[in-house]
Write a protein that holds these residues in place. Sequence first.
Motif, PDB file in Angstrom:
ATOM      1  N   UNK A 127       0.686  -1.141   0.119  1.00 64.63           N
ATOM      2  CA  UNK A 127      -0.188   0.037  -0.050  1.00 64.63           C
ATOM      3  C   UNK A 127       0.735   1.338  -0.067  1.00 64.63           C
ATOM      4  N   UNK A 150       3.289   6.909  12.291  1.00 66.12           N
ATOM      5  CA  UNK A 150       2.185   5.847  12.305  1.00 66.12           C
ATOM      6  C   UNK A 150       1.679   5.725  10.964  1.00 66.12           C
ATOM      7  N   UNK A 203      -0.831   8.083   9.452  1.00 67.40           N
ATOM      8  CA  UNK A 203      -0.105   9.441   9.180  1.00 67.40           C
ATOM      9  C   UNK A 203       0.722   9.352   7.827  1.00 67.40           C
ATOM     10  N   UNK A 205      -1.829   9.508   5.117  1.00 69.08           N
ATOM     11  CA  UNK A 205      -2.421  11.016   5.044  1.00 69.08           C
ATOM     12  C   UNK A 205      -1.371  11.886   4.155  1.00 69.08           C
TER      13      UNK A 205
END
Lengths: 337, 204
Positions: free
Chosen positions: A152, A301, A304, A307
Amino acid sequence: MISLAQTYFIEVMTIILYCLLIFVPLLLGVVMALYADRKIWAAVQKRRGPNVVGPYGLFQVPADGLKFIFKEIILPDGSDKTVFLIAPIITLALSITAWAVVPVQAGVVLANINVGILYIFAISSLGVYGILMAGWSSNSKYPFFGALRSAAQMVSYEVSIGFVIITVLLCVGSLNLTEIVMAQKTMWFFIPLFPMFIVFFISALAETNRPPFDLPEAESELVAGYQTEYSGMPFVLFMFGEYINILLMCAMTTILFLGGWLPPIDIYPLNAVPGFVWFLLKVTFVFYLFAMVKAFVPRYRYDQLMRLGWKVFLPLSLFAVVATSSILFFFNLAPGM
Amino acid sequence: MTAQLLTFYLFSVVILISSLMVISTKNPVHSVLFLILSFLNAAGLFVILHAEFLAMILIIVYVGAVAVLFLFVVMMLDFKTSINKDNILQYIPIGILIGVVFIAELIIVLINTKFDLSNIQVLPNPLSDFTGKSNTEAIGSVLYTDYILYFQLSGVILLVAMIGSIVLTLREREGVKRQVVSEQLQRQGKIDLVDVKSGKGVDI
């Protein structure tokens, strides 16, 4: 068939020689990079780092390598053995293949192909298969989680890397790596495209699973991620593949933004230095930045990380593509217009 | 020329074998891996045709992105229970149907050419002259000028598909904690600095 063999024998031999000319310095480079990585990391933490084996601990990495070679290759019982063994081979082979088009000096390149940058992009997008295959074939939970995360992550950051590359290509007008470097003769691209340089650098960290984005192998959560079940030689192949990829990303940063083999200023004592020395110096500098980031940035994380990739870098780089092309268009700066 | 021929045969043999393996291996993950292998070799065929740009795009889009997601999904399937011999047999009629259609089409083409492939009517080249242009330049020069409508339309279709899949799968979940970075980094109004007298404590 015999005449065919005669015709192509010399050609094939030359190609093999060229391949060795890439491969051997690359291996040396990986050994030095591993050593430098550990030394820099140690220095930031006020430790000494490797300092026992050989002068200044220089032989630490070869010694580690020897240790791995003599270790037993453990094949987990429930694993898919073929895929399990193919995965590290693919990782290493792909990472070396990409170097075929990297020019270290004007004209010094194995394959000066027209779509060089696309080739590198394609090969590095294949790198995820090594990790996915390793994670799945290990038939164990931690490697599988690591592989899913890694897949991913690499797919996400490839998008922004692609857009950054497009902004550079807009300024060059060619997909050939040599021409990309030659287009920076007047000004290195990191000056006009500075935000993209930063985006590329951070995306390169994520793409190569370097800290602070080394979630696929976050040891506090996943033991060693997709490498958990590997031992001995296959593990070494993974490690080498990873470091060759890192060096490739350093080289790409150098070629795209730092003017490749070009000297900083085109004046006498500087432009007398052979190009590959400048190239090496710049790659070393970028690698130093990679190592420093590893030493002083805490791990992200996972949410994060996603994002940052999708909500910050993707809009930013999309905007940069539009902005760069608009500026080039309105001021008639676009090459070939 | 012979080397080119040899590489062509190498790539096509690997494509054929790996495509066969895609449908014949028991393990779905192996199927996807063989599918990827045949994609890669198809890219190799493009390179032989001097279509490097298409080859690279094929690898980047299909192998680097689409097949990864494919593999992603297939890996999470519990395939050990889903494989059943009887299941495979029930697809044979439709497989035969597709095969018959395909062979019929090929035969029609052959009849049209009177069983001599050199009789194939090649469409006159509707495009401008590309001599001296690189692959990328040639594709770009027609894709964004003559075929801009189709290009934009396909983009819109993809956008609709993307938005549709997001709408279908988006659901508001209760009690999900989200990090709002700008709010977290804000000092004014979010953080109170309080002088605490020793032994007294404060009300929060």
